[in-house]
Motif scaffolding. Structure first.
Motif, PDB file in Angstrom:
ATOM      1  N   ALA A  42       0.834  -1.193   0.000  1.00 33.72           N
ATOM      2  CA  ALA A  42       0.000   0.000   0.000  1.00 33.72           C
ATOM      3  C   ALA A  42       0.871   1.246   0.000  1.00 33.72           C
ATOM      4  O   ALA A  42       2.021   1.207   0.412  1.00 33.72           O
ATOM      5  CB  ALA A  42      -0.888   0.009   1.236  1.00 33.72           C
ATOM      6  N   TYR A  43       0.320   2.335  -0.477  1.00 33.90           N
ATOM      7  CA  TYR A  43       1.037   3.590  -0.379  1.00 33.90           C
ATOM      8  C   TYR A  43       0.781   4.195   0.996  1.00 33.90           C
ATOM      9  O   TYR A  43      -0.250   3.970   1.610  1.00 33.90           O
ATOM     10  CB  TYR A  43       0.578   4.566  -1.467  1.00 33.90           C
ATOM     11  CG  TYR A  43       0.914   4.115  -2.862  1.00 33.90           C
ATOM     12  CD1 TYR A  43       1.919   3.175  -3.095  1.00 33.90           C
ATOM     13  CD2 TYR A  43       0.221   4.624  -3.955  1.00 33.90           C
ATOM     14  CE1 TYR A  43       2.228   2.764  -4.367  1.00 33.90           C
ATOM     15  CE2 TYR A  43       0.522   4.216  -5.244  1.00 33.90           C
ATOM     16  CZ  TYR A  43       1.526   3.285  -5.445  1.00 33.90           C
ATOM     17  OH  TYR A  43       1.822   2.890  -6.706  1.00 33.90           O
ATOM     18  N   GLU A  51       1.031  13.097  -0.154  1.00 39.64           N
ATOM     19  CA  GLU A  51       0.075  14.183  -0.391  1.00 39.64           C
ATOM     20  C   GLU A  51       0.585  15.170  -1.427  1.00 39.64           C
ATOM     21  O   GLU A  51      -0.196  15.760  -2.176  1.00 39.64           O
ATOM     22  CB  GLU A  51      -0.244  14.904   0.928  1.00 39.64           C
ATOM     23  CG  GLU A  51      -1.201  14.090   1.795  1.00 39.64           C
ATOM     24  CD  GLU A  51      -1.268  14.595   3.223  1.00 39.64           C
ATOM     25  OE1 GLU A  51      -0.651  15.644   3.507  1.00 39.64           O
ATOM     26  OE2 GLU A  51      -1.924  13.924   4.040  1.00 39.64           O
ATOM     27  N   SER A  52       1.901  15.322  -1.474  1.00 36.46           N
ATOM     28  CA  SER A  52       2.450  16.232  -2.473  1.00 36.46           C
ATOM     29  C   SER A  52       2.570  15.548  -3.831  1.00 36.46           C
ATOM     30  O   SER A  52       2.430  16.167  -4.875  1.00 36.46           O
ATOM     31  CB  SER A  52       3.802  16.750  -1.982  1.00 36.46           C
ATOM     32  OG  SER A  52       4.784  16.618  -2.959  1.00 36.46           O
ATOM     33  N   TYR A  53       2.809  14.221  -3.794  1.00 36.98           N
ATOM     34  CA  TYR A  53       3.012  13.483  -5.045  1.00 36.98           C
ATOM     35  C   TYR A  53       1.700  13.267  -5.793  1.00 36.98           C
ATOM     36  O   TYR A  53       1.627  13.449  -7.024  1.00 36.98           O
ATOM     37  CB  TYR A  53       3.683  12.144  -4.732  1.00 36.98           C
ATOM     38  CG  TYR A  53       3.544  11.109  -5.814  1.00 36.98           C
ATOM     39  CD1 TYR A  53       4.310  11.184  -6.975  1.00 36.98           C
ATOM     40  CD2 TYR A  53       2.647  10.041  -5.681  1.00 36.98           C
ATOM     41  CE1 TYR A  53       4.181  10.239  -7.976  1.00 36.98           C
ATOM     42  CE2 TYR A  53       2.511   9.096  -6.672  1.00 36.98           C
ATOM     43  CZ  TYR A  53       3.271   9.193  -7.820  1.00 36.98           C
ATOM     44  OH  TYR A  53       3.131   8.252  -8.812  1.00 36.98           O
ATOM     45  N   ALA A  54       0.658  12.883  -5.067  1.00 38.21           N
ATOM     46  CA  ALA A  54      -0.586  12.436  -5.700  1.00 38.21           C
ATOM     47  C   ALA A  54      -1.175  13.441  -6.699  1.00 38.21           C
ATOM     48  O   ALA A  54      -1.488  13.060  -7.830  1.00 38.21           O
ATOM     49  CB  ALA A  54      -1.614  12.054  -4.628  1.00 38.21           C
ATOM     50  N   PRO A  55      -1.323  14.712  -6.322  1.00 41.42           N
ATOM     51  CA  PRO A  55      -1.912  15.636  -7.306  1.00 41.42           C
ATOM     52  C   PRO A  55      -1.045  15.838  -8.552  1.00 41.42           C
ATOM     53  O   PRO A  55      -1.579  15.995  -9.644  1.00 41.42           O
ATOM     54  CB  PRO A  55      -2.042  16.956  -6.533  1.00 41.42           C
ATOM     55  CG  PRO A  55      -1.351  16.784  -5.252  1.00 41.42           C
ATOM     56  CD  PRO A  55      -1.086  15.349  -5.023  1.00 41.42           C
ATOM     57  N   GLY A  65      -0.146  -1.326  -6.511  1.00 41.37           N
ATOM     58  CA  GLY A  65      -0.236  -2.470  -7.409  1.00 41.37           C
ATOM     59  C   GLY A  65       0.301  -2.109  -8.784  1.00 41.37           C
ATOM     60  O   GLY A  65       0.699  -2.977  -9.538  1.00 41.37           O
ATOM     61  N   LEU A  66       0.292  -0.808  -9.101  1.00 42.41           N
ATOM     62  CA  LEU A  66       0.935  -0.380 -10.342  1.00 42.41           C
ATOM     63  C   LEU A  66       2.312   0.231 -10.051  1.00 42.41           C
ATOM     64  O   LEU A  66       3.084   0.495 -10.949  1.00 42.41           O
ATOM     65  CB  LEU A  66       0.066   0.626 -11.090  1.00 42.41           C
ATOM     66  CG  LEU A  66      -1.285   0.099 -11.566  1.00 42.41           C
ATOM     67  CD1 LEU A  66      -2.023   1.157 -12.368  1.00 42.41           C
ATOM     68  CD2 LEU A  66      -1.105  -1.156 -12.411  1.00 42.41           C
ATOM     69  N   TYR A  67       2.600   0.453  -8.775  1.00 44.29           N
ATOM     70  CA  TYR A  67       3.931   0.866  -8.311  1.00 44.29           C
ATOM     71  C   TYR A  67       4.386   2.220  -8.847  1.00 44.29           C
ATOM     72  O   TYR A  67       5.589   2.471  -8.950  1.00 44.29           O
ATOM     73  CB  TYR A  67       4.984  -0.210  -8.653  1.00 44.29           C
ATOM     74  CG  TYR A  67       4.608  -1.568  -8.151  1.00 44.29           C
ATOM     75  CD1 TYR A  67       4.739  -1.875  -6.808  1.00 44.29           C
ATOM     76  CD2 TYR A  67       4.084  -2.530  -9.002  1.00 44.29           C
ATOM     77  CE1 TYR A  67       4.372  -3.115  -6.312  1.00 44.29           C
ATOM     78  CE2 TYR A  67       3.708  -3.776  -8.521  1.00 44.29           C
ATOM     79  CZ  TYR A  67       3.852  -4.058  -7.186  1.00 44.29           C
ATOM     80  OH  TYR A  67       3.479  -5.280  -6.714  1.00 44.29           O
ATOM     81  N   ASP A  68       3.442   3.106  -9.192  1.00 41.11           N
ATOM     82  CA  ASP A  68       3.862   4.409  -9.718  1.00 41.11           C
ATOM     83  C   ASP A  68       4.586   5.234  -8.648  1.00 41.11           C
ATOM     84  O   ASP A  68       5.577   5.904  -8.939  1.00 41.11           O
ATOM     85  CB  ASP A  68       2.661   5.170 -10.265  1.00 41.11           C
ATOM     86  CG  ASP A  68       1.550   5.335  -9.249  1.00 41.11           C
ATOM     87  OD1 ASP A  68       0.667   4.460  -9.198  1.00 41.11           O
ATOM     88  OD2 ASP A  68       1.566   6.321  -8.490  1.00 41.11           O
ATOM     89  N   ALA A  69       4.116   5.158  -7.384  1.00 44.37           N
ATOM     90  CA  ALA A  69       4.762   5.934  -6.323  1.00 44.37           C
ATOM     91  C   ALA A  69       6.164   5.400  -6.023  1.00 44.37           C
ATOM     92  O   ALA A  69       7.058   6.152  -5.653  1.00 44.37           O
ATOM     93  CB  ALA A  69       3.915   5.921  -5.054  1.00 44.37           C
ATOM     94  N   ASN A  70       6.348   4.070  -6.199  1.00 38.45           N
ATOM     95  CA  ASN A  70       7.682   3.513  -6.006  1.00 38.45           C
ATOM     96  C   ASN A  70       8.636   4.006  -7.092  1.00 38.45           C
ATOM     97  O   ASN A  70       9.811   4.249  -6.845  1.00 38.45           O
ATOM     98  CB  ASN A  70       7.631   1.979  -6.028  1.00 38.45           C
ATOM     99  CG  ASN A  70       6.607   1.424  -5.054  1.00 38.45           C
ATOM    100  OD1 ASN A  70       5.416   1.666  -5.221  1.00 38.45           O
ATOM    101  ND2 ASN A  70       7.057   0.705  -4.055  1.00 38.45           N
ATOM    102  N   GLY A 112       9.093   8.284   1.828  1.00 36.43           N
ATOM    103  CA  GLY A 112       8.597   8.480   0.481  1.00 36.43           C
ATOM    104  C   GLY A 112       7.089   8.435   0.364  1.00 36.43           C
ATOM    105  O   GLY A 112       6.369   8.342   1.365  1.00 36.43           O
ATOM    106  N   ALA A 113       6.635   8.527  -0.873  1.00 43.12           N
ATOM    107  CA  ALA A 113       5.205   8.461  -1.147  1.00 43.12           C
ATOM    108  C   ALA A 113       4.687   7.042  -1.007  1.00 43.12           C
ATOM    109  O   ALA A 113       3.517   6.816  -0.717  1.00 43.12           O
ATOM    110  CB  ALA A 113       4.924   8.976  -2.557  1.00 43.12           C
ATOM    111  N   SER A 114       5.580   6.049  -1.218  1.00 45.47           N
ATOM    112  CA  SER A 114       5.108   4.661  -1.138  1.00 45.47           C
ATOM    113  C   SER A 114       5.161   4.139   0.288  1.00 45.47           C
ATOM    114  O   SER A 114       4.259   3.435   0.719  1.00 45.47           O
ATOM    115  CB  SER A 114       5.922   3.771  -2.078  1.00 45.47           C
ATOM    116  OG  SER A 114       7.297   3.831  -1.756  1.00 45.47           O
ATOM    117  N   SER A 115       6.215   4.492   1.029  1.00 45.57           N
ATOM    118  CA  SER A 115       6.285   4.052   2.431  1.00 45.57           C
ATOM    119  C   SER A 115       7.389   4.831   3.119  1.00 45.57           C
ATOM    120  O   SER A 115       8.013   5.702   2.514  1.00 45.57           O
ATOM    121  CB  SER A 115       6.558   2.544   2.523  1.00 45.57           C
ATOM    122  OG  SER A 115       7.940   2.280   2.425  1.00 45.57           O
TER     123      SER A 115
END
Lengths: 291, 446, 314
Positions: free
Chosen positions: B315-316, B324-328, B341-346, B404-407
């Motif tokens: 999970a992210y 919060e800064s990455y998502a938008p 599951g698509l690992y974009d934040a990683n 990070g955004a992922s963990s």
């Protein structure tokens, strides 16, 4: 026989019916045109994508969509035979085989450009499940078996009862003699390419319906088609039909005794065993000439 | 001997032509630095006189090259667009903050065709031709295929989405994995089964490494530690048109739940067949099944929504300021929310980490950069959530701990996450959504 | 430029490996008329036997004797020969397409077995950490040049061997059988026995050169030995000129260098998906066009062997 055995026979029948339809067309080309057409698998892919396009995008009835794919893929096959295969007919079977491999790559690439590389599923339901004593079957599966049987019946009628069909059979059993006896070779060739490709298109739609639609479909199917064709002896159409069914049953019934991860090994194991026992093919009526 | 010589000549000619084409292609792609990059890079290598150092000994000018070796085509192609979007967010953030060591950063993408041979050739291309300084993006098989070469070349590499158990104890020097491993995936699925009180489970598992490795862990933990029973363990080859016999076998002994470890290609067929025959029961899915294609099946009448099918995936860390800064910014590119599951934040995190590591090392030299990575991911240090904050802290002479955004991205000695985040995913209204977060129970580790 | 050359070292090494495979294929298919679509299976047998018998780093397999490299190469070669014998005996009784399909099936069976027999093959994970010959003597980056040299020296050796074989009475006999030459038959030679001998020889050679591929890729997994290896080798042979002497090398060099170097041209565009499909389209078109306009390939058999000149036919 346990219920699980019988249930697997039903699965095998469905797999086998589709395989038989796909292999008959392949085998007809092999007989009358004299070479192994690897691109046959890509015609299945094309049929599957066309069928999916008709059903999902144009919202056609699935039967109409199947018919339309058959027609289009059949015509496409005739076109391919004229543009691609006729010019190399004189260069021998190896040149034709490699032309067909080249064509398979070409079609594979084109299909991916046009339809993309994604995996999709037919939005078609399969009807309810019918419990028949210890086993069950769905309406869709019955339809697939019925359609396959009907098509095979019609094909047999066509080959035995019409003049064109008789010519095809004559050409298949002895192309030289057929030419000498004044059979219109071109018309026979067009007819064979149309029928064989249309059957590939139909098989493609069926594979797409029970499984999924994706661009790799042709490569995986051609392996099994080759196995079924050789097992059937490449010769008689009925032999090939029987081999297709047998292979389908063997793959699904093997699940009962050995781990299912060996399913593909079983298909080819049956093939190798068959060749050991009867090198000319299990169902060949008589010994064939060497290629 | 003459014919042999002639072939060599022909070969040499072809090589030259291809090289010329290659140069043309390289220049066309170099949007940031222009052609000075190419000449600067090659001069440096010539001086060093040793091909391998082309990654480390570069000129002081031109952009710093971040490599992305990834399946643009082939099996992993469906992940490419989102992965690239995640990476683009990071590159833009780094360049907006003034680049790394005062130099702009350029992302170089090379296709590994999702195959082993493609990964080996692609690795040579991205290292030798493009001369990247650090590498990200690879999937399990691509990373494993180049594992030795990465270590030989001392190329700092981050694997954003490799699950493979082969990396469980192989990293920490030049390669890091910033997602949960397949082993942890199997573990968390077993934990699910335990918490739901299941005692009889069947398994339907595809014969590929990504699927069978977590399945084996699941089976081991569920039977040996939790004490449950696996009533059927059905393995199958992908690429078939039908899996009826396998599905029937899995459901034959009426399990309470079926663990499906499979790619979505075969998994989709299995689910339509399951629906067709109305076997009932529930599913535990492996992470590979948590893709839109599977969720979309609910709109075609496959009734796996609302908790019938459950999955635990990495999970992210949605509460993190980094997320919060990455998502938008990610949403602005793709129009979609970041998707576990698509690992974009990683993909995003890996390039922030690499940029911070180069900043902390003060050089692009491979060993020096690599030496910083574990340190800047773990406490102690000032917690930072963005590249700019990290640079500021480093310049102030502080140790940093990047979240990070992922963990939170804390890693162990082997470069693996020490406590990966997991979330429970269900299909709701035709889409996967996270319904709960899950903490891995350490007592289940075998 | 230096970088591009380093990349091309890899490409040319791979081309050399395929050149060797294509020359062996030429022996069995071009001269002896046996259409082998299962060479990937024989290469897999050689590669797996080599790595299983020599590797020492992976300890979770039931059989890891850790033999020296030369012993592994010999074992891989023998295994390839034995595998060829096992396939050859049933399938060579009938010629042509039956052999073609049996070998294709065999290659698939081998691949499936390498996946399923995880206790000795490490399943789909395979082997990824092992040493290569003389690695301690040749430093990291120079090793690629070393491998390139080694591969092309072997290309040269195999080429010389093939030239010798091709001009020998044995080679003439094979081509005679292929063309159904009554003279060859009337000599009372056992066609079948010669075919099996040739196929076993090919198997020994596939097995022996498989380690080169393993050293180049640096990993051994089932996905390396798909029928794509077979088709690429065949395409190289057909483009170069089947049954000629130089054809296999020429075909492999052109095919591999062009398709691999295409990666440089395409760069990193968003169009990669389409471009990857275009690769297949180009490969297919080339094959179709060569078959149509130059079915004998670039180098011709009749140039290589002044005496016999035949069309491409089984």
């Amino acid at each position: 026989m346990t219920p699980a055995d019988m249930q697997n026979i039903i699965f095998g029948l469905v797999t086998g019916s589709i395989l038989a339809i796909a292999t008959v067309g392949f085998s007809m080309i092999r007989q009358t045109e004299g070479f192994i057409n690897i691109a046959h698998g890509q015609l299945l892919t094309l049929g599957a994508f066309l069928g999916y396009f008709f059903v999902a995008t144009l919202e056609m009835n699935v039967f109409l969509a199947g018919l339309a794919s058959m027609l289009l893929v059949g015509l496409f096959g005739v076109l391919l035979s004229i543009v691609v295969f006729r010019p190399v007919a004189k260069s021998g079977p190896l040149a034709q085989l490699f032309t067909s491999i080249g064509l398979a790559y070409l079609l594979f690439g084109l299909i991916r450009v046009v339809f993309g590389a994604n995996v999709t599923f037919f939005p078609t339901g399969f009807g309810g499940r019918l419990d028949l004593g210890p086993v069950n079957v769905t309406v869709g599966e019955i339809l697939i078996i019925v359609v396959a049987a009907t098509v095979v019946g019609l094909l047999a009628l066509f080959l035995t009862q019409t003049r064109l069909g008789t010519w095809i059979r004559a050409t298949a059993s002895n192309p030289e003699l057929a030419r000498l006896r004044g059979i219109p070779v071109n018309r026979v060739s067009y007819a064979v390419w149309f029928v064989a490709s249309a059957l590939a298109g139909l098989a493609g739609v069926m594979v797409g319906l029970i499984g999924n639609v994706h661009s790799e479909l042709g490569w995986t199917q051609i392996l099994i088609i080759l196995a079924a064709a050789v097992l059937g002896g490449l010769g008689s159409i009925y032999g090939v039909l029987a081999a297709g069914l047998l292979l389908g049953l063997a793959m699904d019934l093997s699940a009962l005794i050995i781990p299912t991860s060996y399913r593909t090994v079983v298909a080819f194991g049956v093939l190798i065993l068959g060749l050991l026992l009867r090198p000319q093919g299990l169902f060949a009526a008589k010994g064939r000439r060497e290629a | 001997m003459k014919p042999g010589l002639r072939q060599m000549v022909i070969l040499a000619v072809i090589a030259l032509v291809a090289a010329a084409c290659g140069d043309a292609g390289g220049e066309a792609d170099t949007t940031v630095g222009g052609d000075t990059t190419t000449s600067a890079g090659s001069e440096a290598t010539t001086t060093a006189g040793d091909g391998a150092t082309s990654t480390a000994g570069d000129g002081e000018e031109g952009p710093i090259k971040f490599g992305m070796l990834i399946g643009v085509t082939g099996d992993y192609a469906p992940y490419y667009d989102v992965s690239k979007a995640g990476a683009d967010v990071a590159i833009a953030e780094i360049n907006d903050a003034g680049g790394v060591l005062g130099r702009q950063v350029e992302l170089v993408v090379v296709d590994n065709k999702s195959t082993v041979e493609g990964a080996v050739q692609g690795f040579s291309q991205i290292v030798d031709v493009e001369g990247v300084h650090v590498l990200g993006g690879p999937e399990s098989d691509g990373a494993i295929a180049n594992l030795q070469a990465i270590k030989d070349l001392q190329l700092p590499t981050i694997c954003p989405a490799c699950g493979t158990s082969e990396l469980d104890e192989a990293g920490g020097d030049y390669i890091w994995r910033i997602t949960g491993s397949d082993s942890d995936g199997g573990l968390i699925a077993a934990q699910f089964a335990r918490d739901a009180g299941y005692t009889r489970v069947a398994m339907l598992v595809q014969n590929t490494e990504g699927a069978s490795a977590p399945a084996d862990v699941f089976k081991q933990v569920f039977t040996e530690i939790i004490g449950g029973e696996v009533v059927a363990d059905v393995r199958f080859d992908p690429g078939q048109s039908s899996y009826q016999a396998q599905v029937d076998q899995a459901f034959a002994d009426e399990p309470e739940v079926v663990y499906v470890g499979s790619g979505f290609e075969a998994g989709g067929i299995i689910l339509t067949e399951w629906q067709r025959r109305g076997y009932g029961g529930g599913f535990l899915f492996s992470p590979d099944m948590v893709v839109p294609e599977i969720a979309a099946l609910t709109e075609q009448g496959v009734e796996i929504g609302d908790g019938v099918a459950r999955a635990a995936i990495a999970a992210y860390d949605t509460g993190s300021p980094a997320y919060e800064s990455y998502a938008p910014r990610y949403e602005a590119i793709t129009g979609e929310q970041p998707t576990p599951g698509l690992y974009d934040a990683n993909q995003y995190d890996q390039y922030i980490i690499l940029a911070l590591a180069i900043t902390a090392a003060g050089t692009t030299d491979g060993p020096a950069v690599a030496a910083e990575i574990t340190e800047l991911l773990n406490p102690p240090g000032t917690t930072v959530y963005s590249y700019a904050d990290g640079v500021a802290a480093i310049e102030a002479g502080e140790d940093i701990d990047y979240h990070g955004a992922s963990s939170s991205l804390d890693v162990n000695e082997f470069g693996n996450l020490s406590s990966p985040n997991f979330g429970e995913q269900n299909i709701v209204d035709g889409q996967w959504s996270q319904v709960a977060t899950v903490e891995l129970d350490p007592s289940l580790r075998p | 430029m230096t970088g591009v050359i380093l990349f091309l070292v890899g490409v040319v090494t791979l081309a050399g490996i395929y050149a060797i495979l294509a020359m062996i294929l030429n022996l069995e298919a071009g001269w002896a008329g046996m259409w082998d679509l299962g060479l990937a299976g024989l290469v897999a047998v050689g590669g797996y036997v080599f790595i299983i018998t020599t590797q020492t780093t992976h300890e979770d397999v039931v059989f890891a004797p850790g033999w020296p490299m030369w012993a592994g190469v010999v074992a891989g070669s023998l295994a390839g020969g034995i595998a060829a014998l096992i396939i050859g005996i049933p399938s060579l009784r009938v010629r042509g397409e039956y052999f073609l399909i049996t070998t294709l099936a065999f290659a698939e069976v081998i691949r499936q077995l390498s996946i399923n027999l995880g206790t000795i093959t490490r399943g789909t994970v395979g082997f990824n950490q092992f040493s290569r010959p003389f690695e301690s003597l040749v430093s990291g980056s120079a090793y690629r040049w070393f491998l390139l040299a080694m591969v092309w020296v072997i290309v040269l050796l195999v080429y010389l061997l093939m030239r010798r074989l091709g001009h020998s009475p044995y080679g003439r006999l094979l081509r005679g059988f292929r063309d159904n030459d009554p003279v060859a038959r009337s000599l009372g030679k056992h066609t079948n026995r010669h075919r099996i001998q040739t196929f076993v020889l090919a198997g020994l050679m596939y097995g022996a050169v498989a380690p080169l591929y393993v050293w180049f890729i640096r990993t051994v997994t089932p996905s390396l030995f798909t029928s794509e290896v077979t088709f690429v080798t065949w395409t190289a042979l057909v483009i170069g000129g089947i049954a000629s002497l130089r054809g296999p090398v020429l075909g492999a060099a052109i095919l591999l260098v062009v398709t691999e170097a295409a990666a440089l041209v395409q760069g990193s565009g968003e169009m990669a998906v389409v471009l990857a499909s275009v690769r297949f389209i180009v490969l297919g078109l080339v094959l179709i066009l060569v078959m149509r306009f130059r079915p004998e390939g670039l180098a011709k058999e009749r140039d290589a062997f002044a005496r016999a000149s035949r069309r491409v036919e089984a």
